[in-house]
Design a protein around this motif. Structure first.
Motif, PDB file in Angstrom:
ATOM      1  N   ARG A 283     -34.472 -42.101-105.128  1.00  0.00           N
ATOM      2  CA  ARG A 283     -33.058 -42.500-105.085  1.00  0.00           C
ATOM      3  C   ARG A 283     -32.175 -41.574-105.918  1.00  0.00           C
ATOM      4  N   THR A 284     -32.779 -40.805-106.806  1.00  0.00           N
ATOM      5  CA  THR A 284     -32.001 -39.934-107.695  1.00  0.00           C
ATOM      6  C   THR A 284     -32.418 -38.479-107.485  1.00  0.00           C
ATOM      7  N   VAL A 285     -31.869 -37.869-106.465  1.00  0.00           N
ATOM      8  CA  VAL A 285     -32.146 -36.467-106.176  1.00  0.00           C
ATOM      9  C   VAL A 285     -31.053 -35.610-106.817  1.00  0.00           C
ATOM     10  N   PRO A 286     -31.419 -34.656-107.672  1.00  0.00           N
ATOM     11  CA  PRO A 286     -30.402 -33.811-108.323  1.00  0.00           C
ATOM     12  C   PRO A 286     -29.541 -33.083-107.301  1.00  0.00           C
ATOM     13  N   GLY A 287     -28.230 -33.167-107.487  1.00  0.00           N
ATOM     14  CA  GLY A 287     -27.306 -32.464-106.609  1.00  0.00           C
ATOM     15  C   GLY A 287     -26.942 -33.204-105.335  1.00  0.00           C
ATOM     16  N   ARG A 288     -27.537 -34.367-105.093  1.00  0.00           N
ATOM     17  CA  ARG A 288     -27.251 -35.077-103.840  1.00  0.00           C
ATOM     18  C   ARG A 288     -25.775 -35.466-103.745  1.00  0.00           C
ATOM     19  N   PHE A 289     -25.199 -35.924-104.849  1.00  0.00           N
ATOM     20  CA  PHE A 289     -23.801 -36.349-104.808  1.00  0.00           C
ATOM     21  C   PHE A 289     -22.895 -35.180-104.420  1.00  0.00           C
TER      22      PHE A 289
ATOM     23  N   ALA B  88     -19.313 -32.695-100.531  1.00  0.00           N
ATOM     24  CA  ALA B  88     -18.938 -31.541 -99.711  1.00  0.00           C
ATOM     25  C   ALA B  88     -18.935 -31.909 -98.228  1.00  0.00           C
ATOM     26  N   ALA B  89     -19.924 -32.709 -97.807  1.00  0.00           N
ATOM     27  CA  ALA B  89     -19.994 -33.132 -96.412  1.00  0.00           C
ATOM     28  C   ALA B  89     -18.812 -34.018 -96.046  1.00  0.00           C
ATOM     29  N   LEU B  90     -18.442 -34.903 -96.969  1.00  0.00           N
ATOM     30  CA  LEU B  90     -17.277 -35.752 -96.725  1.00  0.00           C
ATOM     31  C   LEU B  90     -16.020 -34.909 -96.550  1.00  0.00           C
TER      32      LEU B  90
ATOM     33  N   ALA C 274     -21.534 -35.274 -90.595  1.00  0.00           N
ATOM     34  CA  ALA C 274     -21.553 -34.396 -91.768  1.00  0.00           C
ATOM     35  C   ALA C 274     -22.360 -35.018 -92.908  1.00  0.00           C
ATOM     36  N   LEU C 275     -22.167 -36.315 -93.155  1.00  0.00           N
ATOM     37  CA  LEU C 275     -22.918 -37.002 -94.212  1.00  0.00           C
ATOM     38  C   LEU C 275     -24.408 -37.056 -93.890  1.00  0.00           C
TER      39      LEU C 275
ATOM     40  N   TRP D  84     -29.880 -35.236 -95.473  1.00  0.00           N
ATOM     41  CA  TRP D  84     -31.134 -34.562 -95.111  1.00  0.00           C
ATOM     42  C   TRP D  84     -31.302 -33.274 -95.909  1.00  0.00           C
ATOM     43  N   TRP D  85     -30.238 -32.502 -96.047  1.00  0.00           N
ATOM     44  CA  TRP D  85     -30.330 -31.231 -96.751  1.00  0.00           C
ATOM     45  C   TRP D  85     -30.584 -31.418 -98.241  1.00  0.00           C
ATOM     46  N   SER D  86     -30.107 -32.511 -98.824  1.00  0.00           N
ATOM     47  CA  SER D  86     -30.263 -32.717-100.264  1.00  0.00           C
ATOM     48  C   SER D  86     -31.728 -32.832-100.663  1.00  0.00           C
ATOM     49  N   TYR D  87     -32.535 -33.547 -99.888  1.00  0.00           N
ATOM     50  CA  TYR D  87     -33.948 -33.649-100.269  1.00  0.00           C
ATOM     51  C   TYR D  87     -34.719 -32.392 -99.875  1.00  0.00           C
TER      52      TYR D  87
END
Length: 271
Positions: A42-48, A53-55, A87-88, A93-96
């Motif tokens: 649930r806590t992936v660095p940089g996901r936010f 950016a996608a938003l 976009a979200l 998907w790209w974050s992980y």
């Protein structure tokens, strides 16, 4: 290049994921934790940052879409959901995937030892059908609406085609990565996990959602001509129905085969 440090959560979720598939371990191997952990943590660095950016990209597309000249008709509102949602979807998907790469280089099996599984072996018949129905059927239905007489119908169909194009692009990026990437594995066990992760990644596409979104405009009374309402409902039911059946088929995956998944339960003192 040194391997990155795994978080406690990434190791813990990997253990639970393996346990659900019939493999009990005290400590999963680094390779498995580096691949499974980022996908379930649930806590992936940089996901936010990626989601923000996608938003922003989705909002910019909506603004550009708002300036599109539809002449005598009005643009369908449902298109905005497709722009932002797609976009979200890709950003999540790209974050992980990004986190997986940050942890360190992954081994790649040669094509003789580790061949990629077939497309239907990953997607399953129902899930593959949901893509064909959502995008192929959607385009056919949008063209039928466009060819009807009212100018309003042409505006609706044009906006819908733009939404389908963006949604298809977002889903294709995820699917092509899941289906075409090399086999990241060292042995039979990690190769089986690689296959399961392809299935997991493909689930992020969720094509049937885009079939349901088109019902938003008819519910507001601002959709295509009344004669197409029944077709839209049937299209949405088929799109989301086959997607859900595909998910159900995915959940019935076989247990992982015997192999070295690292320290098994009962061997803590020997590790």
């Amino acid at each position: 290049m040194a391997k990155g440090a795994l978080s406690f959560e990434e190791i813990a979720v990997t253990r639970r994921w393996l346990a659900k598939r019939g493999v009990e371990v005290v400590t999963p191997s680094w390779l498995l934790a580096a691949r499974v952990g980022p996908r379930l943590s649930r806590t992936v660095p940089g996901r936010f940052r990626w989601l923000a950016a996608a938003l922003a990209v989705g909002v910019l597309l909506c603004i550009a879409y708002g300036f599109f000249d539809f002449r005598d008709g009005e643009a369908p509102v449902s298109v905005y959901f497709c722009f932002v949602g797609g976009a979200l979807q890709v950003a999540l998907w790209w974050s992980y995937l990004r986190r997986e790469r940050e942890l360190g280089p992954l081994p790649v099996m040669d094509q003789r030892s580790g061949r990629r599984p077939p497309v239907l072996g990953i997607l399953g018949g129902w899930y593959a059908s949901s893509f064909v129905i959502t995008f192929g059927g959607g385009v056919a239905l949008a063209l039928a609406v466009y060819l009807s007489t009212p100018a309003k119908a042409k505006a609706y169909a044009t906006g819908w085609l733009l939404a389908l194009g963006w949604a298809a692009l977002c889903c294709s990026v995820i699917l092509l990565s899941a289906l075409r990437r090399p086999v990241h594995a060292e042995d039979r066990a990690s190769m089986a996990v690689d296959t399961e992760l392809r299935v997991m990644d493909s689930q992020y596409a969720i094509p049937g959602v885009y079939a349901v979104v088109v019902l938003y405009d008819p519910l507001l009374g601002d959709g295509p001509p009344a004669g197409f309402t029944g077709w839209l409902i049937a299209y949405a039911v088929l799109g989301i129905g086959t997607t859900l059946l595909g998910f159900r088929q995915h959940h019935r995956r076989p247990a992982l085969p015997p192999g070295n998944y690292e320290t098994p339960v009962g061997c803590e003192r020997l590790a």
